[in-house]
Design an enzyme around this catalytic site. Structure first.
Site, PDB file in Angstrom:
ATOM      1  N   GLY A 263      12.685 -10.680   4.445  1.00  0.00           N
ATOM      2  CA  GLY A 263      11.568  -9.754   4.280  1.00  0.00           C
ATOM      3  C   GLY A 263      11.389  -8.836   5.465  1.00  0.00           C
ATOM      4  O   GLY A 263      10.345  -8.225   5.642  1.00  0.00           O
ATOM      5  N   LEU A 264      12.432  -8.722   6.304  1.00  0.00           N
ATOM      6  CA  LEU A 264      12.371  -7.861   7.493  1.00  0.00           C
ATOM      7  C   LEU A 264      13.177  -6.583   7.283  1.00  0.00           C
ATOM      8  O   LEU A 264      13.529  -5.894   8.229  1.00  0.00           O
ATOM      9  CB  LEU A 264      12.869  -8.624   8.730  1.00  0.00           C
ATOM     10  CG  LEU A 264      12.106  -9.920   9.031  1.00  0.00           C
ATOM     11  CD1 LEU A 264      12.758 -10.670  10.198  1.00  0.00           C
ATOM     12  CD2 LEU A 264      10.638  -9.636   9.337  1.00  0.00           C
ATOM     13  N   SER A 265      13.457  -6.285   6.030  1.00  0.00           N
ATOM     14  CA  SER A 265      14.097  -5.024   5.631  1.00  0.00           C
ATOM     15  C   SER A 265      15.546  -4.894   6.071  1.00  0.00           C
ATOM     16  O   SER A 265      15.959  -3.882   6.619  1.00  0.00           O
ATOM     17  CB  SER A 265      13.286  -3.818   6.107  1.00  0.00           C
ATOM     18  OG  SER A 265      12.131  -3.698   5.344  1.00  0.00           O
TER      19      SER A 265
ATOM     20  N   ALA B  84      17.377 -12.154   3.382  1.00  0.00           N
ATOM     21  CA  ALA B  84      16.224 -12.476   2.537  1.00  0.00           C
ATOM     22  C   ALA B  84      15.008 -12.861   3.378  1.00  0.00           C
ATOM     23  O   ALA B  84      14.201 -13.681   2.981  1.00  0.00           O
ATOM     24  CB  ALA B  84      16.568 -13.584   1.545  1.00  0.00           C
TER      25      ALA B  84
ATOM     26  N   SER C  49      17.864  -4.448   4.023  1.00  0.00           N
ATOM     27  CA  SER C  49      18.445  -3.386   3.191  1.00  0.00           C
ATOM     28  C   SER C  49      18.144  -2.004   3.777  1.00  0.00           C
ATOM     29  O   SER C  49      19.039  -1.159   3.886  1.00  0.00           O
ATOM     30  CB  SER C  49      17.937  -3.480   1.751  1.00  0.00           C
ATOM     31  OG  SER C  49      16.528  -3.443   1.707  1.00  0.00           O
TER      32      SER C  49
ATOM     33  N   ASP D 152       9.608   1.019   4.667  1.00  0.00           N
ATOM     34  CA  ASP D 152      10.674   0.304   5.366  1.00  0.00           C
ATOM     35  C   ASP D 152      11.633   1.263   6.049  1.00  0.00           C
ATOM     36  O   ASP D 152      11.951   1.119   7.236  1.00  0.00           O
ATOM     37  CB  ASP D 152      11.438  -0.590   4.384  1.00  0.00           C
ATOM     38  CG  ASP D 152      10.576  -1.711   3.845  1.00  0.00           C
ATOM     39  OD1 ASP D 152       9.467  -1.917   4.372  1.00  0.00           O
ATOM     40  OD2 ASP D 152      11.007  -2.386   2.884  1.00  0.00           O
TER      41      ASP D 152
ATOM     42  N   THR E 163       0.826  -1.212   0.000  1.00  0.00           N
ATOM     43  CA  THR E 163       0.000   0.000   0.000  1.00  0.00           C
ATOM     44  C   THR E 163       0.858   1.259   0.000  1.00  0.00           C
ATOM     45  O   THR E 163       0.370   2.329  -0.344  1.00  0.00           O
ATOM     46  CB  THR E 163      -0.922   0.044   1.237  1.00  0.00           C
ATOM     47  OG1 THR E 163      -0.119  -0.157   2.411  1.00  0.00           O
ATOM     48  CG2 THR E 163      -1.995  -1.018   1.177  1.00  0.00           C
ATOM     49  N   ASP E 164       2.131   1.148   0.403  1.00  0.00           N
ATOM     50  CA  ASP E 164       2.913   2.377   0.587  1.00  0.00           C
ATOM     51  C   ASP E 164       3.159   3.109  -0.717  1.00  0.00           C
ATOM     52  O   ASP E 164       3.168   4.336  -0.756  1.00  0.00           O
ATOM     53  CB  ASP E 164       4.223   2.128   1.354  1.00  0.00           C
ATOM     54  CG  ASP E 164       5.166   1.146   0.684  1.00  0.00           C
ATOM     55  OD1 ASP E 164       4.713   0.377  -0.184  1.00  0.00           O
ATOM     56  OD2 ASP E 164       6.353   1.154   1.043  1.00  0.00           O
TER      57      ASP E 164
END
Length: 388
Positions: A127-129, A125, A131, A175, A36-37
C-alpha cells in the site's frame, strides 16, 4: 553494499556490459486524506526512502530486454518496443508496456530498444504505491533518455493514465503526484480539484512516523477500489440534484448532513460521509502539523482510521489489528491505515523514546491474532523520482 551497486553488478552479469544510467523512484505514504483524491478533496502524502531503482542502457535494435530482481520467477522478459498489448501473463513488465503505450498516445515514440534491470526495497502489496513508483520510474527514465521534454505534472498524468486507461483501474492522481513531486523532509498538501499544492515541513518533533505493513497479499486491481469509487460517484450524482457542487470535496460536514437524505442508499450515505469528513480532517491535519500540534495531528489520524473502518469499510482485520495494537502502546498519539486499504500498511505516530519497544509489542499482538508477521520501519521523507 548499496542497492544501486548491487543492481549495477546484476545488470552487468545479465547483459554483459555496464549500465549507462541509474534512476530512483520513491514510494509514498499518505499521512491523511484517504479515498479523497477521486472525490475532489485534499490529500497529504510524502515520498519515502523505500522505492524502486533502475539500471538501463540503450540498444541498437527495437527490442526491450527487462529483468526485475523482485520478480525472479518472471525471468528475463523480451519484447519489441511496439508490442504493447497487455498480456494476462505479464507481471511487473505490464507497467513498462503501459508507459510506452501511453507515451505513444501523446506522440512520444520510443525510438529504440533498451536493456533494463529493476530492484525495489519496498514490500510488495504494502500500500506504499509500488505501482506508481514504477510508473514514474519508467516515465522519467524514458523522458530523460529520449528528450521528450515532458514536465513533472505531465509525467504524473502519464502514470495515472497507465492505471486508468491501460490497466483499467480508476485510481486518483495522488500516488503519482507524491512520487514525482516529493521533496526531502516535506509533505505535500494537495487540492485534487485544482492541483494546487503546498509543501509543509514533515517535522514530527519528539515523535516519528512508524510504517506498519500487514504483509497480506493484495492487488489493487482485484480489490473493491472501483466499487467504492462507483458508490461515491452515485452519491455525488444524487446530491448534485439539490446542491451546486462538482465533487464531494466541495461540501462541509455540516452542509452534507443537511442533504444526506437525498442519497437513496444508506451504504452510499456512509461512503459519502467519509469522503466529506476526511477532506475536512486533512485540512485540519495540515494546520496541526504546521503548528507542531502533534496531539491534535495524532487524534486526526485515528479519527481517519475509524471513518475508513466504519463508513468506507476498507480496513479489514489485519489493518484494524495493527491500529488497535498500536493505540494500546505507550507514547502513541495516533494511528491509521494508509493507502487504498484491504491490506497494505498503516502508520503510527510514536514517541521516539518508545519506538524500540513499539514494533516488538505490536508485532506480538499481530502475530498471535493474524498468524503471520507484520513488518515495521521508519522511512525518511525524500525527493521524488530522479536520475542518480
Amino acid at each position: 553494499m548499496t542497492l544501486t551497486k548491487e543492481l549495477g553488478e546484476s545488470f552487468e552479469r545479465r547483459f554483459g556490459h555496464p549500465a549507462e544510467h541509474f534512476f530512483f523512484s520513491p514510494g509514498r505514504v499518505n499521512l491523511i486524506g484517504e479515498h479523497t483524491d477521486y472525490n475532489g478533496g485534499h490529500v497529504f502524502p510524502a515520498a519515502i526512502s523505500v522505492g524502486t531503482y533502475a539500471a538501463v542502457s540503450l540498444r541498437d535494435d527495437n527490442e526491450i530486454h527487462a529483468f526485475s530482481a523482485n520478480f525472479k520467477d518472471a525471468g528475463m522478459v523480451s519484447f519489441a518496443k511496439d508490442d504493447l498489448k497487455i498480456r494476462q501473463y505479464d507481471s511487473w513488465v505490464k507497467y513498462v508496456r503501459g508507459v510506452i503505450s501511453e507515451l505513444s498516445k501523446l506522440g512520444h515514440e520510443v525510438p529504440r530498444g533498451f536493456n533494463l534491470a529493476i530492484v525495489g526495497d519496498m514490500p510488495t502489496a504494502s500500500g506504499l504505491s509500488s505501482s506508481a513508483s514504477l510508473e514514474l520510474l519508467i516515465g522519467v527514465m524514458l523522458n530523460d533518455l529520449f528528450d521528450f521534454g515532458m514536465d513533472t505534472l505531465s509525467l504524473v498524468k502519464l502514470g495515472q493514465a497507465v492505471e486508468n486507461d491501460y490497466l483499467g483501474l480508476q485510481t486518483g492522481i495522488m500516488d503519482q503526484f507524491a512520487v514525482a513531486f516529493g521533496q526531502e523532509k516535506q509533505a505535500i498538501f494537495l487540492d485534487t480539484n485544482t492541483m494546487d499544492y503546498e509543501m509543509v515541513p514533515a517535522d514530527f518533533g519528539d515523535y516519528e512516523l512508524v510504517i506498519m505493513t500487514t504483509n497480506k497479499k493484495r492487488e489493487l486491481v482485484d480489490s473493491k477500489y472501483n466499487e467504492r469509487r462507483a458508490e461515491t460517484q452515485k452519491a455525488l450524482e444524487e446530491l448534485q440534484a439539490v446542491a451546486d457542487i462538482n465533487s464531494l470535496g466541495d461540501l462541509t460536514t455540516e452542509e452534507f448532513e443537511k442533504i444526506v437524505d437525498h442519497i437513496s442508499s444508506p451504504v452510499n450515505q456512509r461512503r459519502a460521509r467519509h469522503a466529506v469528513a476526511e477532506n475536512e480532517r486533512t485540512v485540519l491535519a495540515k494546520k496541526a502539523l504546521s503548528e507542531h500540534d502533534m496531539k491534535r495531528f495524532g487524534e486526526l489520524l485515528t479519527e481517519s482510521h475509524n471513518s475508513l473502518r466504519d463508513d468506507y469499510e476498507v480496513t479489514g482485520i489485519e489493518l484494524d489489528t495493527l491500529v488497535s495494537a498500536a493505540m494500546a502502546q505507550p507514547g502513541v498519539l495516533g494511528a491509521r491505515m494508509t493507502g487504498a486499504g484491504f491490506g497494505g500498511s498503516a502508520i503510527a505516530l510514536v514517541a521516539k523514546s518508545e519506538a524500540d519497544n513499539f514494533a516488538a509489542a505490536v508485532g506480538k499482538v499481530y502475530d498471535e491474532k493474524i498468524g503471520y508477521q507484520a513488518s515495521f520501519f521508519v522511512a525518511d521523507i525524500v525527493d521524488g523520482t530522479h536520475a542518480l
